[in-house]
Enzyme design. Structure first.
Site, PDB file in Angstrom:
ATOM      1  N   GLN A 128     -23.144 -75.659  10.288  1.00 53.85           N
ATOM      2  CA  GLN A 128     -23.430 -76.762   9.376  1.00 53.85           C
ATOM      3  C   GLN A 128     -22.297 -77.773   9.247  1.00 53.85           C
ATOM      4  O   GLN A 128     -22.558 -78.962   9.106  1.00 53.85           O
ATOM      5  CB  GLN A 128     -23.788 -76.215   7.991  1.00 53.85           C
TER       6      GLN A 128
ATOM      7  N   LYS B 297     -44.607 -84.618   3.073  1.00 59.32           N
ATOM      8  CA  LYS B 297     -44.203 -85.640   4.049  1.00 59.32           C
ATOM      9  C   LYS B 297     -45.096 -85.562   5.282  1.00 59.32           C
ATOM     10  O   LYS B 297     -45.557 -84.478   5.650  1.00 59.32           O
ATOM     11  CB  LYS B 297     -42.748 -85.413   4.492  1.00 59.32           C
TER      12      LYS B 297
ATOM     13  N   ALA C  45     -24.346 -74.752   0.694  1.00 58.77           N
ATOM     14  CA  ALA C  45     -23.061 -74.091   0.449  1.00 58.77           C
ATOM     15  C   ALA C  45     -21.906 -74.949   0.941  1.00 58.77           C
ATOM     16  O   ALA C  45     -20.802 -74.874   0.405  1.00 58.77           O
ATOM     17  CB  ALA C  45     -23.059 -72.737   1.134  1.00 58.77           C
TER      18      ALA C  45
ATOM     19  N   ARG D  67     -13.713 -72.764  33.228  1.00 60.57           N
ATOM     20  CA  ARG D  67     -14.805 -72.242  32.384  1.00 60.57           C
ATOM     21  C   ARG D  67     -16.076 -72.223  33.227  1.00 60.57           C
ATOM     22  O   ARG D  67     -16.611 -73.269  33.609  1.00 60.57           O
ATOM     23  CB  ARG D  67     -14.982 -73.105  31.138  1.00 60.57           C
TER      24      ARG D  67
ATOM     25  N   HIS E 160     -26.367 -76.961  27.332  1.00 61.06           N
ATOM     26  CA  HIS E 160     -26.704 -77.467  25.995  1.00 61.06           C
ATOM     27  C   HIS E 160     -28.204 -77.727  25.853  1.00 61.06           C
ATOM     28  O   HIS E 160     -28.734 -77.712  24.754  1.00 61.06           O
ATOM     29  CB  HIS E 160     -25.935 -78.742  25.676  1.00 61.06           C
ATOM     30  N   GLU E 161     -28.879 -77.997  26.955  1.00 61.17           N
ATOM     31  CA  GLU E 161     -30.313 -78.287  26.870  1.00 61.17           C
ATOM     32  C   GLU E 161     -31.164 -77.013  26.975  1.00 61.17           C
ATOM     33  O   GLU E 161     -32.399 -77.089  26.959  1.00 61.17           O
ATOM     34  CB  GLU E 161     -30.708 -79.277  27.973  1.00 61.17           C
ATOM     35  N   ALA E 162     -30.514 -75.844  27.084  1.00 59.56           N
ATOM     36  CA  ALA E 162     -31.268 -74.580  27.199  1.00 59.56           C
ATOM     37  C   ALA E 162     -32.133 -74.384  25.962  1.00 59.56           C
ATOM     38  O   ALA E 162     -31.768 -74.799  24.855  1.00 59.56           O
ATOM     39  CB  ALA E 162     -30.304 -73.413  27.359  1.00 59.56           C
TER      40      ALA E 162
ATOM     41  N   GLY F 159     -12.487 -81.097  24.474  1.00 59.05           N
ATOM     42  CA  GLY F 159     -12.558 -81.637  25.828  1.00 59.05           C
ATOM     43  C   GLY F 159     -12.025 -83.057  25.935  1.00 59.05           C
ATOM     44  O   GLY F 159     -12.334 -83.909  25.111  1.00 59.05           O
TER      45      GLY F 159
ATOM     46  N   TYR G   8     -22.357 -79.544  31.735  1.00 59.68           N
ATOM     47  CA  TYR G   8     -21.612 -80.790  31.960  1.00 59.68           C
ATOM     48  C   TYR G   8     -21.523 -81.081  33.466  1.00 59.68           C
ATOM     49  O   TYR G   8     -22.066 -80.341  34.281  1.00 59.68           O
ATOM     50  CB  TYR G   8     -20.224 -80.682  31.319  1.00 59.68           C
TER      51      TYR G   8
ATOM     52  N   ARG H 230     -20.328 -65.726  19.856  1.00 62.51           N
ATOM     53  CA  ARG H 230     -20.701 -64.766  18.815  1.00 62.51           C
ATOM     54  C   ARG H 230     -19.776 -63.541  18.769  1.00 62.51           C
ATOM     55  O   ARG H 230     -20.221 -62.421  18.548  1.00 62.51           O
ATOM     56  CB  ARG H 230     -22.171 -64.350  18.961  1.00 62.51           C
TER      57      ARG H 230
ATOM     58  N   GLY I  79     -24.184 -76.593  -7.319  1.00 58.31           N
ATOM     59  CA  GLY I  79     -25.556 -76.877  -7.728  1.00 58.31           C
ATOM     60  C   GLY I  79     -25.667 -77.178  -9.207  1.00 58.31           C
ATOM     61  O   GLY I  79     -26.556 -77.911  -9.634  1.00 58.31           O
TER      62      GLY I  79
ATOM     63  N   GLU J  74     -21.894 -75.063  30.528  1.00 56.50           N
ATOM     64  CA  GLU J  74     -22.623 -75.711  29.433  1.00 56.50           C
ATOM     65  C   GLU J  74     -23.418 -76.948  29.866  1.00 56.50           C
ATOM     66  O   GLU J  74     -23.837 -77.734  29.045  1.00 56.50           O
ATOM     67  CB  GLU J  74     -21.661 -76.077  28.285  1.00 56.50           C
TER      68      GLU J  74
HETATM   69  P1  NAP Z   1     -35.207 -79.110   0.235  1.00 57.09           P
HETATM   70  O1  NAP Z   1     -34.578 -79.232   1.558  1.00 57.09           O
HETATM   71  O2  NAP Z   1     -35.035 -80.209  -0.743  1.00 57.09           O
HETATM   72  O3  NAP Z   1     -36.758 -78.831   0.488  1.00 57.09           O
HETATM   73  C1  NAP Z   1     -37.668 -78.656  -0.529  1.00 57.09           C
HETATM   74  C2  NAP Z   1     -38.980 -79.278  -0.075  1.00 57.09           C
HETATM   75  O4  NAP Z   1     -39.951 -79.026  -1.061  1.00 57.09           O
HETATM   76  C3  NAP Z   1     -38.829 -80.771   0.026  1.00 57.09           C
HETATM   77  O5  NAP Z   1     -38.524 -81.122   1.350  1.00 57.09           O
HETATM   78  C4  NAP Z   1     -40.166 -81.285  -0.458  1.00 57.09           C
HETATM   79  O6  NAP Z   1     -40.954 -81.597   0.684  1.00 57.09           O
HETATM   80  C5  NAP Z   1     -40.793 -80.127  -1.195  1.00 57.09           C
HETATM   81  N1  NAP Z   1     -40.896 -80.446  -2.624  1.00 57.09           N
HETATM   82  C6  NAP Z   1     -39.917 -80.849  -3.449  1.00 57.09           C
HETATM   83  N2  NAP Z   1     -40.397 -81.025  -4.696  1.00 57.09           N
HETATM   84  C7  NAP Z   1     -41.710 -80.713  -4.644  1.00 57.09           C
HETATM   85  C8  NAP Z   1     -42.742 -80.717  -5.593  1.00 57.09           C
HETATM   86  N3  NAP Z   1     -42.524 -81.061  -6.861  1.00 57.09           N
HETATM   87  N4  NAP Z   1     -43.971 -80.345  -5.206  1.00 57.09           N
HETATM   88  C9  NAP Z   1     -44.199 -79.979  -3.931  1.00 57.09           C
HETATM   89  N5  NAP Z   1     -43.262 -79.986  -2.983  1.00 57.09           N
HETATM   90  C10 NAP Z   1     -42.028 -80.344  -3.333  1.00 57.09           C
HETATM   91  O7  NAP Z   1     -34.707 -77.820  -0.510  1.00 57.09           O
HETATM   92  P2  NAP Z   1     -34.569 -76.339  -0.019  1.00 57.09           P
HETATM   93  O8  NAP Z   1     -35.448 -76.020   1.110  1.00 57.09           O
HETATM   94  O9  NAP Z   1     -34.672 -75.580  -1.255  1.00 57.09           O
HETATM   95  O10 NAP Z   1     -33.093 -76.296   0.510  1.00 57.09           O
HETATM   96  C11 NAP Z   1     -31.988 -76.550  -0.370  1.00 57.09           C
HETATM   97  C12 NAP Z   1     -30.745 -76.882   0.434  1.00 57.09           C
HETATM   98  O11 NAP Z   1     -30.302 -75.761   1.152  1.00 57.09           O
HETATM   99  C13 NAP Z   1     -30.972 -78.003   1.400  1.00 57.09           C
HETATM  100  O12 NAP Z   1     -29.871 -78.864   1.374  1.00 57.09           O
HETATM  101  C14 NAP Z   1     -31.059 -77.292   2.694  1.00 57.09           C
HETATM  102  O13 NAP Z   1     -30.608 -78.100   3.744  1.00 57.09           O
HETATM  103  C15 NAP Z   1     -30.144 -76.100   2.499  1.00 57.09           C
HETATM  104  N6  NAP Z   1     -30.589 -74.979   3.347  1.00 57.09           N
HETATM  105  C16 NAP Z   1     -30.529 -75.123   4.688  1.00 57.09           C
HETATM  106  C17 NAP Z   1     -30.998 -74.124   5.498  1.00 57.09           C
HETATM  107  C18 NAP Z   1     -30.959 -74.277   6.981  1.00 57.09           C
HETATM  108  O14 NAP Z   1     -30.580 -75.309   7.496  1.00 57.09           O
HETATM  109  N7  NAP Z   1     -31.366 -73.308   7.739  1.00 57.09           N
HETATM  110  C19 NAP Z   1     -31.496 -72.964   4.965  1.00 57.09           C
HETATM  111  C20 NAP Z   1     -31.570 -72.845   3.592  1.00 57.09           C
HETATM  112  C21 NAP Z   1     -31.116 -73.879   2.786  1.00 57.09           C
HETATM  113  P3  NAP Z   1     -42.215 -82.572   0.592  1.00 57.09           P
HETATM  114  O15 NAP Z   1     -41.899 -83.565  -0.469  1.00 57.09           O
HETATM  115  O16 NAP Z   1     -42.365 -83.162   1.935  1.00 57.09           O
HETATM  116  O17 NAP Z   1     -43.349 -81.698   0.263  1.00 57.09           O
HETATM  117 FE1  SF4 Z   2     -18.594 -71.031  11.441  1.00 55.63          FE
HETATM  118 FE2  SF4 Z   2     -17.672 -72.688   9.648  1.00 55.63          FE
HETATM  119 FE3  SF4 Z   2     -18.921 -73.647  11.765  1.00 55.63          FE
HETATM  120 FE4  SF4 Z   2     -20.323 -72.367   9.884  1.00 55.63          FE
HETATM  121  S1  SF4 Z   2     -19.231 -74.296   9.670  1.00 55.63           S
HETATM  122  S2  SF4 Z   2     -20.422 -72.082  12.130  1.00 55.63           S
HETATM  123  S3  SF4 Z   2     -18.848 -70.834   9.231  1.00 55.63           S
HETATM  124  S4  SF4 Z   2     -17.000 -72.545  11.762  1.00 55.63           S
END
Ligand code: NAP
Ligand code: SF4
Length: 773
Positions: A343, A600, A759, A218, A256-258, A62, A170, A292, A750, A168
């Site tokens: 992401q 936390k 990823a 749009r 966007h605020e939906a 835009g 705007y 989608r 990793g 959206e």
């Molecule tokens: P993470 O984001 O690091 O979360 C793990 C959580 O476990 C921490 O936030 C921590 O929270 C807790 N933790 C860590 N060590 C611990 C310990 N020794 N004892 C108790 N609690 C502990 O890791 P993840 O959930 O495995 O995700 C990995 C990566 O994948 C991240 O970068 C994440 O963003 C990505 N991912 C993203 C999505 C999504 O966005 N939908 C989905 C899957 C994975 P506290 O310290 O507060 O307890």
């Molecule tokens: Fe699609 Fe790539 Fe955006 Fe993920 S980061 S939503 S795979 S365009």
């Protein structure tokens, strides 16, 4: 299912004498390259690749017609000759690639992230900290004229048309909805008067551009907000706009605020094309469906079912610039599909970073991350067939290297194998199947059941080795965890408590019981909670799956939600006279008690994706999971999980059973703690299953450490600044960690750094490493 043919998708259609060579339009998406004239060469290269990839037309991100209409203070309004001249590079690049170029005109209105924001009335959006002031009568006409001027500059730059952004939420949408328009003059007070603003804009634009110039509008076919328009109002608007000179309507879905998700992975494919179809029945010009639509099959069906004349895809073309060419060649199975994770694209956009794509890190970096042919063909061994290994292998092969992948397990995918088993993420499987197909075409073979070390591969004669051995779940160290993992907290009849890792739960090796504590509320904690909302409850003694690891994985068949189920869950109704098409959500309740815990004190899910986190938080809340921050873990025992929580925790009353009784019990416990000078309360959660979602640790062949283990912190900082500047080096993934003893070995993903692994980083590091070998 892969269609044998895609006759509708590939058929041409002309509008105002300009031919769309097929029915795929690359939809508008702000990449961050729009905001500086210095980035025009990058923008042109990004579009050129997509045009050469076969799309019929490309709609730019835009551009505001006025300064006040900018999305951010740094935006460049399309209001002068300099920008018009600069954009000749963009239009030439698109035309050279055989596509039409359409400039989107977007006035942000109250979504402007700056103090100059203007709207229909004095108002503030819930997603911006800046209040917007009402446009005066004079400013309204100035804005209308500015749209016309911007459109004439677009024609001068060589664009084939403009798309007027009217959806959206705007500015134009803000005029159209009672939600944001409380005027009582010619621009508000009735449906018809609220529609005057877009009608005058279209008239002015049409008058300012050549006859063969396309005016695309749009239109918000679904508002999904309270006090938004009804579909009937939208149909009436469309008729007026068509009369005023609109040549085609593109669909916009939701503001966007939906509070209803519209583009994330859990939204079923083509979930909203029924609304585009309804509009199509009320207009005589072509309409474009969006949101989608990310596979050739889905796109073809949308067209064949008469829901639209074109499909718009934005993110799917970030993911694979060759989408249309692959379809035309009968190679749809090779498409690198967008998995709707947001992401690397929208999460970046909304953080003022340059967009890219999780599954295609070259997107928007076409001039910087170049996979040119190698001068010296090398024999490269890749250890690990997770996404890092697979994408490294593909990029290496593309450069002309000879590649072999070694995988210890009996299938590829690593962490993606788990992600695709999460409800709403089923289509992550397509990334794995397609990259493996592409590897086959490139003569790259994966040898399964092969646990190799870099030394072995070097001894076998490989010139370089990439180590992509991934991660394993981190096991927290507090009393009872090891016993629980080993099943020592279960009686002979299966009563007691089991501790399991997220990996064992999601892969199907272990099952959860009736009352589950989830420890750790990062991305995986939320994934696990959503998994538990659906997964059947295991009875005592049945918690270990009877299926073996291998067979449970092979038997896995995804069952994504149907469009009807999804609409029922979120309350989206198909009634043309219901404001915003909002009905009563009917969320799916979990078959078990789930309590999510973190140490936390902040609210859970804060670290989730900017544009997707709220959907995960809402789904888990709607499912009835309890969320408890500020937890300290004491022990796991046969009677449950022993924790302490702050005595002022808002979750306390729910931990004591909820309702009046829970409130009274919590107050009593807090009083007792205070009397003893304590600010924490000890609680035993009577759960039968504890799932560990406590992060990951790197898995590496013995003796191979990253050269800079402390890099984990640097890494976060480096990626936090990602995209903040246009300098490629500040956007680069960290240098791969090579064993200091041997520069021929590269550790990525990793296996290199487990902290904050996702990823996005793994694939980017894989491709960047491959680009340097
Ligand atoms: P993470 O984001 O690091 O979360 C793990 C959580 O476990 C921490 O936030 C921590 O929270 C807790 N933790 C860590 N060590 C611990 C310990 N020794 N004892 C108790 N609690 C502990 O890791 P993840 O959930 O495995 O995700 C990995 C990566 O994948 C991240 O970068 C994440 O963003 C990505 N991912 C993203 C999505 C999504 O966005 N939908 C989905 C899957 C994975 P506290 O310290 O507060 O307890
Ligand atoms: Fe699609 Fe790539 Fe955006 Fe993920 S980061 S939503 S795979 S365009």
């Amino acid at each position: 299912m892969t269609l044998m043919t895609t006759p509708q998708l590939l058929s041409p259609l002309s509008i105002r004498g300009r031919e769309f060579r097929n029915r795929v339009i690359m939809g508008s998406m702000h990449t961050g390259l729009e905001d500086s004239l210095d980035d025009i060469p990058k923008l042109a290269a990004y579009f050129k690749e997509r045009a050469e990839g076969g799309v019929a037309a490309i709609v730019t991100g835009g551009y505001a017609p006025t300064l006040a209409g900018n999305l951010t203070p740094y935006g460049l309004p399309f209001d002068n000759e300099d920008i018009s001249d600069a954009h000749r590079a963009v239009t030439s690049a698109v035309h050279d690639g055989g596509a039409l170029a359409i400039l989107q005109l977007l006035h942000s209105g109250r979504y402007g992230y700056h103090p100059m924001a203007k709207s229909a009335s004095d108002t503030q959006s819930p997603i911006s900290p800046f209040p917007a002031s009402a446009l005066t009568e004079e400013e309204i006409w100035d804005t209308i004229n500015a749209y016309a001027t911007a459109a004439s500059y677009a024609a001068r730059a060589g664009y084939d048309g403009v798309q007027i952004m009217g959806s959206e939420g705007y500015l134009i949408n803000q005029f159209l909805a009672a939600r944001t328009n409380s005027r009582e003059d010619n621009w508000g007070g009735s449906v018809e008067k609220r529609q005057n603003f877009p009608v005058e804009i279209v008239k002015a634009v049409r008058a300012a551009v050549p006859d063969d110039f396309i005016v695309d509008y749009r239109i918000s076919v679904l508002e999904l907000v309270e006090d938004g328009q009804t579909q009937e109002e939208v149909f009436a608007l469309a008729s007026r706009l068509e009369e005023a000179g609109v040549d085609m309507f593109s669909s916009g879905i939701g503001w966007h605020e939906a509070k209803i998700p519209t583009i994330v992975t859990s939204v079923p494919r083509a979930a909203f094309t029924w609304a585009t179809k309804a509009l199509r029945e009320h207009v005589s010009v072509p309409v474009v469906a969006s949101n989608r639509i990310n596979t050739a099959d889905v796109a073809e069906n949308v067209l064949a079912d008469g829901h639209a004349d074109f499909v718009s895809m934005a993110r799917p073309l970030l993911a694979d610039a060759q989408f249309v060419n692959r379809v035309a060649a009968g190679d749809a199975q090779l498409i690198n599909h967008c998995i709707a994770c947001n992401q690397a694209c929208l999460d970046h956009t909304f953080s003022n970073k340059r967009s890219t794509c999780l599954v295609n890190p070259r997107a928007c970096y076409e001039t910087e991350l170049v996979l040119g042919p190698t001068r010296t063909t090398k024999n490269v061994g890749v250890i690990g067939a997770g996404v890092a290994g697979l994408f490294a292998a593909e990029a290496l092969a593309e450069r002309g290297h000879k590649v072999t992948v070694f995988e210890a397990a009996n299938r590829a995918g690593g962490q993606f194998q788990l992600a695709m088993r999460i409800p709403g993420k089923e289509e992550f499987v397509s990334t794995l199947t397609a990259v493996q197909e592409r590897l086959k075409r490139a003569d790259v073979y994966i040898e399964y059941g092969q646990r190799k070390t870099p030394e072995e591969l070097l001894e076998q004669g490989f010139d370089e080795v990439i180590v992509a051995t991934g991660v394993s779940p981190r096991i927290p160290k507090f009393e009872g965890v090891e016993d629980g993992l080993a099943g020592r907290l279960l009686d002979a009849d299966g009563q007691g408590v089991q501790v399991i890792t997220y990996a064992d739960l999601i892969s199907g090796k272990k099952q959860a019981g009736q009352a589950v504590a989830v420890i750790g509320a990062g991305g995986i904690g939320f994934d696990v909670a959503e998994f538990l909302l659906d997964a059947p409850v295991a009875q005592p003694g049945e918690t270990a799956s009877s299926a073996t690891d291998a067979s449970s994985e092979q038997d896995y068949v995804p069952h994504p939600q149907s469009i009807d189920e999804w609409r029922t869950q979120w309350g989206v109704v198909d009634s043309t006279d219901v404001v915003g098409n909002l009905g009563r959500p009917q969320p799916h309740k979990a078959p078990r008690q789930i309590v999510m815990l973190q140490r936390k004190t902040s609210s859970l899910g804060k670290g989730l994706g900017k544009t997707t986190g709220w959907v995960h938080r809402a789904a888990v809340l709607m499912g009835g999971a309890l969320q408890v921050p500020g937890v300290s873990y004491e022990k796991v025992a046969k009677d449950g999980l022993h924790i302490t929580v702050p005595s002022d925790s808002r979750a306390l009353k729910y931990l004591f059973g909820g309702g009046d009784a829970g409130e009274q019990a919590a107050a009593k416990a807090a009083e007792a703690a205070a009397a003893e000078g304590q600010d924490r309360i000890a609680i035993t959660l009577p759960v039968d299953t504890v799932v560990l979602c406590t992060g990951q640790e790197s898995v590496r062949p013995e003796g191979w450490e990253p050269t800079a283990p402390e890099k984990s912190d640097d890494l976060s900082a480096e990626w936090a600044s990602e995209g903040a500047s246009s300098d490629a080096s500040s956007n680069a993934a960290p240098e791969p960690a090579s064993n200091t003893h041997d520069p021929r070995v590269h550790i990525i993903g990793g296996a290199d750094v487990a902290a904050e692994l996702d990823a996005k980083r793994a694939i980017r590091q894989a491709v960047e490493t491959a680009a340097k070998i």
